[in-house]
Write a protein that holds these residues in place. Structure first.
Motif, PDB file in Angstrom:
ATOM      1  N   LYS A  23      -3.475  -0.435  -6.135  1.00 31.78           N
ATOM      2  CA  LYS A  23      -2.495   0.359  -5.405  1.00 31.78           C
ATOM      3  C   LYS A  23      -1.163  -0.389  -5.385  1.00 31.78           C
ATOM      4  O   LYS A  23      -1.138  -1.613  -5.327  1.00 31.78           O
ATOM      5  CB  LYS A  23      -2.957   0.601  -3.962  1.00 31.78           C
ATOM      6  N   ALA A  24      -0.083   0.363  -5.461  1.00 34.02           N
ATOM      7  CA  ALA A  24       1.233  -0.255  -5.382  1.00 34.02           C
ATOM      8  C   ALA A  24       2.057   0.454  -4.326  1.00 34.02           C
ATOM      9  O   ALA A  24       1.861   1.640  -4.059  1.00 34.02           O
ATOM     10  CB  ALA A  24       1.941  -0.178  -6.729  1.00 34.02           C
ATOM     11  N   CYS A  25       2.942  -0.291  -3.718  1.00 38.97           N
ATOM     12  CA  CYS A  25       3.904   0.287  -2.781  1.00 38.97           C
ATOM     13  C   CYS A  25       5.274  -0.218  -3.181  1.00 38.97           C
ATOM     14  O   CYS A  25       5.510  -1.419  -3.266  1.00 38.97           O
ATOM     15  CB  CYS A  25       3.580  -0.140  -1.348  1.00 38.97           C
ATOM     16  N   GLU A  26       6.162   0.718  -3.486  1.00 39.71           N
ATOM     17  CA  GLU A  26       7.520   0.338  -3.872  1.00 39.71           C
ATOM     18  C   GLU A  26       8.501   0.761  -2.798  1.00 39.71           C
ATOM     19  O   GLU A  26       8.436   1.873  -2.277  1.00 39.71           O
ATOM     20  CB  GLU A  26       7.909   1.000  -5.202  1.00 39.71           C
ATOM     21  N   ARG A  27       9.410  -0.139  -2.482  1.00 40.17           N
ATOM     22  CA  ARG A  27      10.506   0.170  -1.561  1.00 40.17           C
ATOM     23  C   ARG A  27      11.808   0.041  -2.337  1.00 40.17           C
ATOM     24  O   ARG A  27      12.085  -1.001  -2.928  1.00 40.17           O
ATOM     25  CB  ARG A  27      10.496  -0.792  -0.377  1.00 40.17           C
ATOM     26  N   VAL A  28      12.581   1.082  -2.306  1.00 35.22           N
ATOM     27  CA  VAL A  28      13.818   1.140  -3.077  1.00 35.22           C
ATOM     28  C   VAL A  28      15.019   1.027  -2.150  1.00 35.22           C
ATOM     29  O   VAL A  28      15.139   1.802  -1.198  1.00 35.22           O
ATOM     30  CB  VAL A  28      13.918   2.455  -3.876  1.00 35.22           C
ATOM     31  N   TYR A  29      15.891   0.065  -2.439  1.00 29.60           N
ATOM     32  CA  TYR A  29      17.169  -0.068  -1.746  1.00 29.60           C
ATOM     33  C   TYR A  29      18.280   0.254  -2.729  1.00 29.60           C
ATOM     34  O   TYR A  29      18.181  -0.078  -3.915  1.00 29.60           O
ATOM     35  CB  TYR A  29      17.379  -1.504  -1.268  1.00 29.60           C
ATOM     36  N   TYR A  44       9.045   9.437  -9.390  1.00 27.83           N
ATOM     37  CA  TYR A  44       7.789   9.222  -8.661  1.00 27.83           C
ATOM     38  C   TYR A  44       7.054  10.537  -8.518  1.00 27.83           C
ATOM     39  O   TYR A  44       7.654  11.543  -8.142  1.00 27.83           O
ATOM     40  CB  TYR A  44       8.069   8.653  -7.267  1.00 27.83           C
ATOM     41  N   SER A  46       7.051   8.259   1.176  1.00 31.04           N
ATOM     42  CA  SER A  46       6.911   9.502   0.449  1.00 31.04           C
ATOM     43  C   SER A  46       5.608  10.249   0.471  1.00 31.04           C
ATOM     44  O   SER A  46       5.608  11.361   0.917  1.00 31.04           O
ATOM     45  CB  SER A  46       7.432   9.384  -0.947  1.00 31.04           C
ATOM     46  N   ILE A  51      15.706   3.263   3.201  1.00 32.13           N
ATOM     47  CA  ILE A  51      14.794   2.600   2.281  1.00 32.13           C
ATOM     48  C   ILE A  51      13.853   3.693   1.794  1.00 32.13           C
ATOM     49  O   ILE A  51      13.252   4.389   2.610  1.00 32.13           O
ATOM     50  CB  ILE A  51      13.985   1.498   2.984  1.00 32.13           C
ATOM     51  N   LEU A  52      13.765   3.867   0.495  1.00 31.48           N
ATOM     52  CA  LEU A  52      12.841   4.852  -0.060  1.00 31.48           C
ATOM     53  C   LEU A  52      11.524   4.155  -0.359  1.00 31.48           C
ATOM     54  O   LEU A  52      11.489   3.171  -1.105  1.00 31.48           O
ATOM     55  CB  LEU A  52      13.417   5.453  -1.344  1.00 31.48           C
ATOM     56  N   GLU A  53      10.451   4.655   0.223  1.00 35.33           N
ATOM     57  CA  GLU A  53       9.150   4.003   0.043  1.00 35.33           C
ATOM     58  C   GLU A  53       8.192   4.947  -0.669  1.00 35.33           C
ATOM     59  O   GLU A  53       8.060   6.103  -0.272  1.00 35.33           O
ATOM     60  CB  GLU A  53       8.590   3.601   1.401  1.00 35.33           C
ATOM     61  N   TYR A  54       7.578   4.440  -1.714  1.00 31.42           N
ATOM     62  CA  TYR A  54       6.626   5.242  -2.483  1.00 31.42           C
ATOM     63  C   TYR A  54       5.332   4.466  -2.658  1.00 31.42           C
ATOM     64  O   TYR A  54       5.358   3.289  -3.020  1.00 31.42           O
ATOM     65  CB  TYR A  54       7.189   5.581  -3.865  1.00 31.42           C
ATOM     66  N   GLU A  55       4.213   5.152  -2.414  1.00 32.37           N
ATOM     67  CA  GLU A  55       2.900   4.540  -2.649  1.00 32.37           C
ATOM     68  C   GLU A  55       2.196   5.306  -3.737  1.00 32.37           C
ATOM     69  O   GLU A  55       2.260   6.534  -3.783  1.00 32.37           O
ATOM     70  CB  GLU A  55       2.050   4.621  -1.385  1.00 32.37           C
ATOM     71  N   PHE A  73       3.632  12.387  -6.739  1.00 37.77           N
ATOM     72  CA  PHE A  73       2.621  12.169  -5.698  1.00 37.77           C
ATOM     73  C   PHE A  73       2.116  13.510  -5.179  1.00 37.77           C
ATOM     74  O   PHE A  73       2.822  14.514  -5.256  1.00 37.77           O
ATOM     75  CB  PHE A  73       3.194  11.328  -4.559  1.00 37.77           C
ATOM     76  N   VAL A 128      13.237   4.292   7.022  1.00 35.97           N
ATOM     77  CA  VAL A 128      12.285   4.231   5.925  1.00 35.97           C
ATOM     78  C   VAL A 128      11.811   5.650   5.632  1.00 35.97           C
ATOM     79  O   VAL A 128      11.282   6.327   6.507  1.00 35.97           O
ATOM     80  CB  VAL A 128      11.083   3.331   6.261  1.00 35.97           C
TER      81      VAL A 128
END
Lengths: 246, 246
Positions: A185-191, A242, B85, B239-243, A244, B82
């Motif tokens: 599993k991955a979690c990405e946070r974009v700034y 992305y 997503s 902050i855009l967060e995607y899992e 989902f 935050v």
DNA sequence: AAGTGGTCTAGACCACCCG
DNA sequence: GGGTGGTCTAGACCACTTC
């Protein structure tokens, strides 16, 4: 307001930027073309140095052009890479970048590995150090696109044998899987923000350009964080995609 | 280079920006505090108007401060929301924003609905028009955060009864489910760039600030696109967060 | 040396805000 | 009317590149 010669109240810099923006976006000025020199433009139109520069700086912040000191200001290629997120881990999963290139020539990359300390944020996620750090710079057509720094607990990196430049076939994630720590599993946070002067220099960007900062944390089946990857991307060169379920 | 009074070769604007950036980030200048006026700073330090402005414009592009014409330049609150997503669709799924607020006071929103045309991109995804368009402006503490414009095929919008301001309990997606078009998958594409003057004005941003442009396409069980939502976000506030699975 | 980008000074003038 | 932001002109000087 902008008191122009006998024609007060015009925003000369903004209009000049708009004029060249239109020329670039319409294709009349192609990538690689040189814009008029600041001095020439200023003389031709009876403007001040500062007004012309403000216009050019705006274009550069938008990623439409770039200056080369002592040479000129040049139109940039507006193409963007699509960085698709769940999908690019689907098969093989070698270089994270492999799905980004859309058939274009492979990117150049520089790797550095070492035992290192890390930011408080990395410690918060992975626990106390030391860490194995891998820094990579991705380029395409001589243009720097992305700077990625990956952190793993040093012990895990040694155990999995990824404390070297080459992580073997299947890449780092395959090695982690072999020692029972497969990331699932991955979690990405974009700034998003304007680049600092250091970031601009590292990526070869103009002042005021936007960057993406992506923090990706990979977790194994038991929910333990195994890797933190901090990426700095030229925002003008990327589309982050992305997918989902809702 | 910056030939300063008897001390040539200093980048006064960059240094001035760095000085105030440090004061803001260290907390010595709190959100809401007013920075020295341009005239005062210029006189105190024997600088030019332009150098001070360049420094302040940099701080504003970074989202650290904002100017109010005729009043002053003020420090901004650096907190970010935050935007997580997959998760925010999990329960109830009322307002898309509901998960963004972290318990703070609910946001103000303005809605406009109409039968409308749309960009080529929307036509490419949804097919030929007409479309039902819903525009919403989200604010928090009087600060505009996000502008969202949603497009649906007009026929579907009427059928599902979402061609009005209030879409009822459960929101638009619940209405779509009732007519057999429940959105089950979303694809978001994120762009980052400096705001145009129109975008800056619409969101109340300073020149040169970064924005996120998010295009979200929702698909039903049969893979048909049912909605396109184009969002413009103040990048300094999010902050855009995607899992996702690897 | 000539041409180009890059930074700054000094000063003018305008628009907005408030008492 | 005085203070504050905002845009511009005119000109100086420096650094980098090419010849």
């Amino acid at each position: 307001m902008a008191p122009r010669k006998g024609e007060p109240g015009r925003y000369v810099a903004a209009e000049l930027a708009a004029e060249f923006r239109a020329l670039i976006q319409s294709g009349e000025l192609l990538p690689g073309a040189q814009l008029p020199s600041e001095a020439a433009l200023k003389d031709e139109r009876s403007l001040s140095n500062a007004a012309v520069r403000a216009a050019y700086e705006r274009l550069m912040a938008e990623g439409l052009a770039v200056s080369r000191h002592g040479k000129g200001v040049y139109v940039l290629d507006p193409k963007r890479l699509v960085r698709t997120s769940p999908r690019r881990f689907a098969r093989g999963a070698q270089s994270i970048q492999s799905a980004d290139l859309e058939g274009r020539e492979p990117d150049v990359q520089v790797d550095v590995d070492e035992v290192a300390t890390a930011s408080d944020r990395v410690v918060e996620i992975l626990g106390a150090g030391p860490f194995c750090r891998r820094s990579r710079l991705f380029s395409l057509d001589g243009r720097k696109l992305q700077l990625a720094t990956s952190y793993l607990p040093a012990g895990l990196a040694v155990e999995a044998g990824v404390d070297q430049t080459d992580t073997g076939s299947g890449g780092m994630y395959e090695r982690l899987a072999e020692v029972g720590r497969r990331p699932v599993k991955a979690c990405e946070r974009v700034y998003g923000r304007v680049a600092t002067s250091e970031e601009a220099q590292a990526l070869g960007l103009s002042k005021g350009m936007s960057i993406f900062l992506i923090e990706r944390v990979a977790y194994d089946e038991e929910g333990r964080a195994v890797e933190v990857n901090e990426m700095t991307l030229d925002a003008s060169k990327y589309i982050l995609e992305y997918e989902f379920p809702i």
